[in-house]
Design a protein around this motif. Structure first.
Motif, short mmCIF file in Angstrom:
data_model
loop_
_atom_site.label_atom_id
_atom_site.label_comp_id
_atom_site.label_asym_id
_atom_site.label_seq_id
_atom_site.Cartn_x
_atom_site.Cartn_y
_atom_site.Cartn_z
N ALA A 129 72.17 -9.23 0.09
CA ALA A 129 73.22 -9.22 -0.94
C ALA A 129 74.51 -8.57 -0.44
CB ALA A 129 72.72 -8.49 -2.19
N THR A 130 74.41 -7.72 0.58
CA THR A 130 75.59 -6.99 1.06
C THR A 130 75.97 -7.37 2.48
OG1 THR A 130 74.15 -5.15 1.75
CG2 THR A 130 75.12 -5.04 -0.46
N THR A 131 75.37 -8.44 3.01
CA THR A 131 75.60 -8.83 4.40
C THR A 131 75.98 -10.30 4.46
OG1 THR A 131 73.92 -7.24 5.11
CG2 THR A 131 74.64 -8.87 6.73
N GLU A 132 77.07 -10.60 5.11
CA GLU A 132 77.48 -12.00 5.25
C GLU A 132 76.56 -12.74 6.20
OE1 GLU A 132 81.52 -12.52 6.34
OE2 GLU A 132 82.33 -11.31 4.69
N ASP A 133 76.38 -14.01 5.92
CA ASP A 133 75.63 -14.92 6.81
C ASP A 133 74.22 -14.42 7.12
OD1 ASP A 133 77.71 -16.77 7.00
OD2 ASP A 133 78.69 -15.64 8.59
N ALA A 134 73.53 -14.00 6.07
CA ALA A 134 72.11 -13.64 6.21
C ALA A 134 71.27 -14.71 5.53
CB ALA A 134 71.84 -12.28 5.57
N THR A 135 70.22 -15.15 6.19
CA THR A 135 69.35 -16.18 5.61
C THR A 135 68.51 -15.59 4.48
OG1 THR A 135 67.48 -15.73 7.08
CG2 THR A 135 69.16 -17.28 7.87
N ALA A 136 67.95 -16.48 3.69
CA ALA A 136 66.97 -16.05 2.69
C ALA A 136 65.77 -15.41 3.40
CB ALA A 136 66.52 -17.24 1.86
N THR A 137 65.10 -14.53 2.69
CA THR A 137 63.90 -13.91 3.25
C THR A 137 62.79 -14.96 3.32
OG1 THR A 137 64.49 -11.77 2.30
CG2 THR A 137 62.21 -12.07 2.97
N ARG A 138 62.20 -15.07 4.49
CA ARG A 138 61.13 -16.05 4.67
C ARG A 138 59.95 -15.39 5.38
NH1 ARG A 138 65.83 -19.38 6.20
NH2 ARG A 138 66.25 -20.80 4.45
N ILE A 139 58.76 -15.91 5.09
CA ILE A 139 57.54 -15.46 5.76
C ILE A 139 57.08 -16.61 6.63
CG2 ILE A 139 55.16 -14.67 5.45
CD1 ILE A 139 56.08 -13.68 2.63
N TRP A 140 56.97 -16.35 7.93
CA TRP A 140 56.71 -17.41 8.88
C TRP A 140 55.22 -17.48 9.21
CZ3 TRP A 140 60.53 -20.72 9.57
CH2 TRP A 140 61.83 -20.28 9.25
N PRO A 141 54.63 -18.68 9.15
CA PRO A 141 53.17 -18.80 9.29
C PRO A 141 52.65 -18.53 10.69
CG PRO A 141 54.18 -20.98 9.16
CD PRO A 141 55.27 -19.98 8.86
N HIS A 142 53.52 -18.67 11.71
CA HIS A 142 53.07 -18.48 13.08
C HIS A 142 52.68 -17.03 13.33
CE1 HIS A 142 53.98 -19.28 17.63
NE2 HIS A 142 52.76 -18.88 17.41
N HIS A 143 53.61 -16.11 13.04
CA HIS A 143 53.36 -14.69 13.30
C HIS A 143 53.14 -13.88 12.03
CE1 HIS A 143 55.62 -15.54 17.25
NE2 HIS A 143 54.33 -15.45 17.51
N PHE A 144 53.25 -14.52 10.86
CA PHE A 144 53.01 -13.87 9.58
C PHE A 144 54.03 -12.77 9.29
CE2 PHE A 144 49.31 -12.20 6.71
CZ PHE A 144 49.96 -12.68 5.59
N ASP A 145 55.19 -12.82 9.94
CA ASP A 145 56.21 -11.82 9.66
C ASP A 145 57.15 -12.29 8.57
OD1 ASP A 145 57.15 -13.80 11.46
OD2 ASP A 145 58.82 -12.51 12.05
N MET A 146 57.67 -11.36 7.80
CA MET A 146 58.67 -11.63 6.78
C MET A 146 60.01 -11.15 7.31
SD MET A 146 58.75 -10.55 2.75
CE MET A 146 58.69 -8.78 2.99
N ALA A 147 61.04 -12.02 7.26
CA ALA A 147 62.28 -11.66 7.92
C ALA A 147 63.48 -12.38 7.33
CB ALA A 147 62.18 -11.98 9.42
N THR A 148 64.64 -11.78 7.56
CA THR A 148 65.91 -12.44 7.35
C THR A 148 66.66 -12.41 8.68
OG1 THR A 148 68.02 -12.40 6.14
CG2 THR A 148 66.97 -10.29 6.54
N LEU A 149 67.45 -13.44 8.94
CA LEU A 149 68.22 -13.51 10.18
C LEU A 149 69.70 -13.46 9.83
CD1 LEU A 149 67.99 -13.90 13.29
CD2 LEU A 149 68.37 -16.35 12.87
N ILE A 150 70.40 -12.52 10.45
CA ILE A 150 71.83 -12.32 10.18
C ILE A 150 72.63 -12.89 11.35
CG2 ILE A 150 73.62 -10.57 9.84
CD1 ILE A 150 71.27 -8.77 8.76
#
Length: 291
Positions: free
Chosen positions: A168-189
């Motif tokens: 919400a306070t960072t430009e160009d950040a992706t939605a939070t996603r949980i990736w099935p390969h490594h099971f990590d939850m992340a956003t990419l800025i």
């Protein structure tokens, strides 16, 4: 927003078996998204999200005569089909079931919703890059570690709103996603500028544990990776991981000794915010913009 749930009540390294079973269980969601969701360039159609109201992992919305999403209750290890109102259409408790039995149930149920369930197949991952487990060889799911499953769910539930605050306070950040390969939850800025032909990015994530650390950990990883010889010190008990990838890391075992929500939440939040600022500064100082 749900209040922070105290974690690390169970020794973090005692969560491995439950983490592996959850990692396999979310593959039903990823397989459905891969086969039936609209393909996206970043493969996010294969990813999951945390549903804060239902407290389940949920996959992409699938357009069908009866639209649906596939979800997983992580505490009960229950596979769920949800309609557009997030109401249960059908459910399968996975304990006592094999991966093959779960897939057969999913294919049959989805065929009744008007899609070709036979398109669904488990994702292939690079050799030695996905955790091995008896579930891969016909073993059944087991729910004897219900407390550990609930503890793992709390890691995701606690962290999701912290990531939303960053987004919400960072430009160009992706939605939070949980990736099935490594099971990590992340956003990419994404940051302005390019270094050595690569865009500047910072990944902010939570891993439930992997080959790097046998316990849950939070990470903030700048890319392209900065020079490891001059990394600044980190506070809030974080440290730099420098083998194979570079990032600031806070393992669950380093959470405040006083196991309380009042101590844990500000520690994790302060670590993420400080590591993010440091990572952005490192990329900006090392990476003059290229056209």
């Amino acid at each position: 927003m749900k209040a922070w749930q105290t974690i690390a009540k169970i020794p973090p390294d005692a969560l491995v078996e439950s983490r592996l079973q959850l990692h396999y269980a979310i593959q039903f969601i990823a397989a459905t998204g891969t086969a039936l969701a609209e393909p996206l360039p970043d493969y996010s159609h294969t990813s999951l999200a945390w549903h804060p109201v239902l407290e389940v992992f949920v996959g992409s919305a699938i357009q069908a005569p009866q639209p649906f999403q596939v979800a997983l209750d992580p505490v009960r290890l229950k596979l769920i089909l949800l309609n557009q109102q997030s109401e249960t259409i059908a459910a399968l408790p996975l304990p006592g079931k094999t991966m093959a039995a779960g897939l057969n149930w999913l294919q049959q149920e989805l065929s009744q919703l008007g899609v070709d369930g036979n398109k669904i197949a488990f994702l292939d991952y690079p050799p030695d890059d996905f955790p091995d487990h008896p579930l891969a060889y016909g073993a059944s799911f087991d729910i004897h570690q219900a407390l550990a499953l609930g503890e793992l769910a709390n890691y995701y539930a606690n962290t999701a709103p912290l990531f939303e605050a960053i987004i919400a306070t960072t430009e160009d950040a992706t939605a939070t996603r949980i990736w099935p390969h490594h099971f990590d939850m992340a956003t990419l800025i994404m940051l302005p500028g390019i270094k050595n032909g690569s865009p500047l990015t910072v990944g902010v994530g939570l891993s439930p544990g992997d080959t790097n650390y046998n316990e849950p950990y939070w990470y903030v990883s700048p890319y392209p990776y900065p020079d490891t010889a001059s990394l600044p010190a980190l506070d809030r008990d974080g440290f730099w991981h420098t083998q194979h990838w570079v990032g600031a890391v806070l393992p669950a075992s380093r959470l405040a000794e006083s196991i309380s929500a009042e101590a844990q939440q500000p520690q994790v939040e302060a670590f993420l915010q400080a590591a993010l600022r440091t990572s952005i500064a490192l990329l900006k100082s090392e990476s003059p913009a290229e056209v």
